[in-house]
Design an enzyme around this catalytic site. Structure first.
Site, PDB file in Angstrom:
ATOM      1  N   CYS A 136      10.215   1.449   1.717  1.00  0.00           N
ATOM      2  CA  CYS A 136      11.204   0.361   1.848  1.00  0.00           C
ATOM      3  C   CYS A 136      12.615   0.930   1.800  1.00  0.00           C
ATOM      4  O   CYS A 136      13.504   0.437   2.478  1.00  0.00           O
ATOM      5  CB  CYS A 136      10.989  -0.667   0.751  1.00  0.00           C
ATOM      6  SG  CYS A 136      10.993   0.042  -0.896  1.00  0.00           S
ATOM      7  N   TRP A 193       0.804  -1.223   0.000  1.00  0.00           N
ATOM      8  CA  TRP A 193       0.000   0.000   0.000  1.00  0.00           C
ATOM      9  C   TRP A 193       0.842   1.280   0.000  1.00  0.00           C
ATOM     10  O   TRP A 193       0.309   2.358  -0.199  1.00  0.00           O
ATOM     11  CB  TRP A 193      -0.893   0.016   1.267  1.00  0.00           C
ATOM     12  CG  TRP A 193      -0.106  -0.300   2.498  1.00  0.00           C
ATOM     13  CD1 TRP A 193       0.018  -1.536   3.084  1.00  0.00           C
ATOM     14  CD2 TRP A 193       0.728   0.577   3.250  1.00  0.00           C
ATOM     15  NE1 TRP A 193       0.890  -1.476   4.155  1.00  0.00           N
ATOM     16  CE2 TRP A 193       1.339  -0.171   4.283  1.00  0.00           C
ATOM     17  CE3 TRP A 193       1.032   1.942   3.169  1.00  0.00           C
ATOM     18  CZ2 TRP A 193       2.223   0.373   5.206  1.00  0.00           C
ATOM     19  CZ3 TRP A 193       1.918   2.494   4.080  1.00  0.00           C
ATOM     20  CH2 TRP A 193       2.500   1.710   5.089  1.00  0.00           C
ATOM     21  N   ASN A 194       2.149   1.217   0.271  1.00  0.00           N
ATOM     22  CA  ASN A 194       2.861   2.461   0.615  1.00  0.00           C
ATOM     23  C   ASN A 194       3.093   3.391  -0.580  1.00  0.00           C
ATOM     24  O   ASN A 194       3.137   4.604  -0.423  1.00  0.00           O
ATOM     25  CB  ASN A 194       4.158   2.186   1.380  1.00  0.00           C
ATOM     26  CG  ASN A 194       5.143   1.360   0.611  1.00  0.00           C
ATOM     27  OD1 ASN A 194       4.785   0.682  -0.353  1.00  0.00           O
ATOM     28  ND2 ASN A 194       6.395   1.386   1.013  1.00  0.00           N
ATOM     29  N   GLU A 208      10.388  -8.165  -3.814  1.00  0.00           N
ATOM     30  CA  GLU A 208      10.905  -6.850  -3.382  1.00  0.00           C
ATOM     31  C   GLU A 208      10.419  -6.657  -1.958  1.00  0.00           C
ATOM     32  O   GLU A 208       9.247  -6.380  -1.727  1.00  0.00           O
ATOM     33  CB  GLU A 208      10.346  -5.738  -4.284  1.00  0.00           C
ATOM     34  CG  GLU A 208      10.805  -5.799  -5.720  1.00  0.00           C
ATOM     35  CD  GLU A 208      12.248  -5.341  -5.896  1.00  0.00           C
ATOM     36  OE1 GLU A 208      12.858  -4.842  -4.931  1.00  0.00           O
ATOM     37  OE2 GLU A 208      12.770  -5.498  -7.016  1.00  0.00           O
ATOM     38  N   SER A 267       6.352  -7.220   2.734  1.00  0.00           N
ATOM     39  CA  SER A 267       7.230  -7.485   3.877  1.00  0.00           C
ATOM     40  C   SER A 267       8.037  -8.765   3.655  1.00  0.00           C
ATOM     41  O   SER A 267       7.662  -9.638   2.860  1.00  0.00           O
ATOM     42  CB  SER A 267       6.383  -7.617   5.138  1.00  0.00           C
ATOM     43  OG  SER A 267       5.483  -8.704   4.968  1.00  0.00           O
ATOM     44  N   ALA A 310      -2.764  -4.532  -1.952  1.00  0.00           N
ATOM     45  CA  ALA A 310      -3.049  -4.512  -0.515  1.00  0.00           C
ATOM     46  C   ALA A 310      -4.500  -4.074  -0.336  1.00  0.00           C
ATOM     47  O   ALA A 310      -4.964  -3.142  -0.998  1.00  0.00           O
ATOM     48  CB  ALA A 310      -2.110  -3.547   0.199  1.00  0.00           C
TER      49      ALA A 310
END
Ligand code: NAP
Length: 457
Positions: free
Chosen positions: A262, A130-131, A228, A207, A156
């Site tokens: 990340c 989601w980021n 990733e 994650s 997500a």
């Protein structure tokens, strides 16, 4: 089954979504399989105009989709706009370069002609975080589709609105039907898809924990996978660094997307000679950031993604303070509504503390003071992660030497870690497998095929 998307800055429900029934997911998956059989027949040059159109569509819808990003995951509107613009740019870079990057390669062997060609694999299943809801999904999809694959996206769940907006972008750009589809499956259907003959590859950004799970599923089914994953990038400050320039870099490196990136700078490894001066300037700049409503044009730090993210930061900080870390600013969550946490600088941190050993996904910056460059490199490498990192020094040769010694997929001298479509992106160690972006990313989901022609007789 239903779930809600929630605006993390207000706590308000945006929308209730149904999880797709498995029959619906399978029907969409079959359609992407059928679309592949036609899409693969186009040349890269024939595919490229679709991507130019996609870039235009992204820009045409920039404001609406930036608001959607901000509403679903809480980043400042200015950052959300920049994310969409970067997607458009990356799409143009592939439109302009993919034909050259996927061109046949001639090799001298012992026959008449030896050629390496790059052919698509089929339907590639992408599972995304989601980021950076547009960037992560398109960073895979654009090169994946350019190479002739088709794609299913499972995003997500908290950015499901963005997931359908991305599907809409492909429709508006005039791509053939079902070349790119969004699905909303439950986890069991995700596993079944990975095991099916329809899916020929899997790309997960997320994650490390979920990476292990999806990587195992892909491995069990002998499917090509790119992972990733998380990071804890070192930000190494050598004694000859310009303090103000470096401290400004530290703020940007730590604080993009409220620290939920990340490749955010996550461990500030500073040589003791200048540690106090650096910490003072860094703290001053962090304290001056404006935290608040992500829709406000002047906001620099938006909301974290959910209450659990705030709770996790509090636990990481409390454990570290219990072991002797000292808070220089911040450190207390901001009362709700909304998931706000202040820019926080913590010094005297070291391995053994959760702020140093784990990925810290939020606006807390731990400073680790070291004797010299050699100790800085040892500590930079004392991490399960190896995604990016940076080193700050006036001596560019020294910086590059240190960069070569840090175990990571990418390293920057005198710049924060950032992705660029012309350069490869990805990690080593628990930060993942494979590469995205550049011609390396374009060649992850292709059949690298050798054609060998010998004389007859
Ligand atoms: P996450 O919890 O690992 O989720 C990533 C994706 O996996 C989501 O779509 C999630 O769907 C799905 N998922 C989770 N558990 C699953 C399961 N058991 N089966 C199938 N799918 C599953 O990560 P996140 O919280 O979204 O993102 C933050 C993490 O991503 C951080 O660690 C960050 O460093 C990493 N990240 C890495 C990169 C990179 O390029 N290396 C870039 C961005 C982010 P649901 O939402 O439905 O659970």
């Amino acid at each position: 089954m239903e779930f809600k998307t929630i605006n993390p800055a207000t706590g308000e429900t945006i929308k209730t979504w149904p999880t797709m029934a498995s029959e619906e997911v399978w029907e969409i998956a079959r359609l992407t399989g059928s679309a592949y059989r036609k899409w693969r027949l186009l040349t890269v040059a024939e595919r490229a105009p679709h991507f130019e159109q996609l870039a235009a569509v992204l820009r045409d819808n920039l404001e609406d989709w930036a608001v959607l990003i901000t509403t679903e995951m809480g980043k400042p509107i200015t950052e959300a706009r920049a994310e969409i613009e970067k997607c458009a740019w990356m799409t143009e870079v592939y439109a302009a370069n993919a034909a050259a990057w996927l061109a046949d390669e001639k090799v001298e062997v012992d026959g008449r002609r030896h050629t390496v060609i790059f052919q698509p694999l089929g339907v590639i299943f992408s599972i995304m975080p989601w980021n950076y809801p547009f960037w992560q999904a398109l960073r895979f999809a654009v090169p994946g589709l350019m190479a002739g694959n088709t794609s299913l996206l499972k995003h997500a769940s908290n950015v499901t609105g963005c997931a359908f907006a991305i599907e809409d972008a492909f429709v508006q750009a005039g791509f053939p039907p079902d070349v790119f589809r969004t699905i909303v499956p439950d986890y069991a259907t995700v596993s079944a898809l990975i095991g099916s003959d329809i899916v020929q590859g899997v790309s997960l950004t997320g994650s490390t924990q979920v990476g292990r799970h999806i990587g195992a599923e892909a491995g069990r089914n002998l499917k090509k996978v790119v992972l990733e994953l998380g990071g804890s990038d070192p930000f190494i400050v050598l004694e000859d660094a310009d303090i103000d320039f470096t401290a400004r870099g530290a703020v940007t490196g730590r604080m993009l997307t409220a620290g939920q990136s990340c490749i955010a700078s996550k461990r500030f490894i500073v040589v003791e000679e200048i540690a106090e001066t650096f910490a003072a300037r860094f703290t001053e700049l962090m304290t001056g950031l404006k935290v608040g409503d992500p829709r406000d044009e002047s906001t620099q730090v938006g909301s974290l993604v959910n209450p659990a993210a705030v709770a996790e930061l509090e636990e990481q900080l409390a454990q570290s303070v219990g072991l002797g870390a000292r808070i220089l600013c911040g450190g207390e969550k901001i009362p709700g509504p909304g998931c706000f946490y202040p820019p926080t600088v913590v010094t005297d941190t070291r391995p053994g503390m959760r702020l140093v050993d784990e990925e810290v996904f939020g606006p807390i910056a731990p400073i680790i003071i070291v004797k010299d460059e050699a100790e800085a490199i040892v500590l930079a490498n004392a991490s399960e992660f190896g995604l990016g990192g940076s080193v700050w020094t006036r001596d560019l040769d020294r910086g590059e030497k240190v960069a070569r010694e840090v175990d990571s997929g990418t390293l920057f001298v005198n710049s924060i870690t950032k992705s660029d479509p012309r350069m490869p992106f990805g990690g080593v160690k628990n930060s993942g497998l494979g590469r995205e972006l550049s011609h390396y990313g374009l060649k992850e989901f292709v059949n690298v095929k050798g054609i060998n022609v010998y004389d007859h007789g």
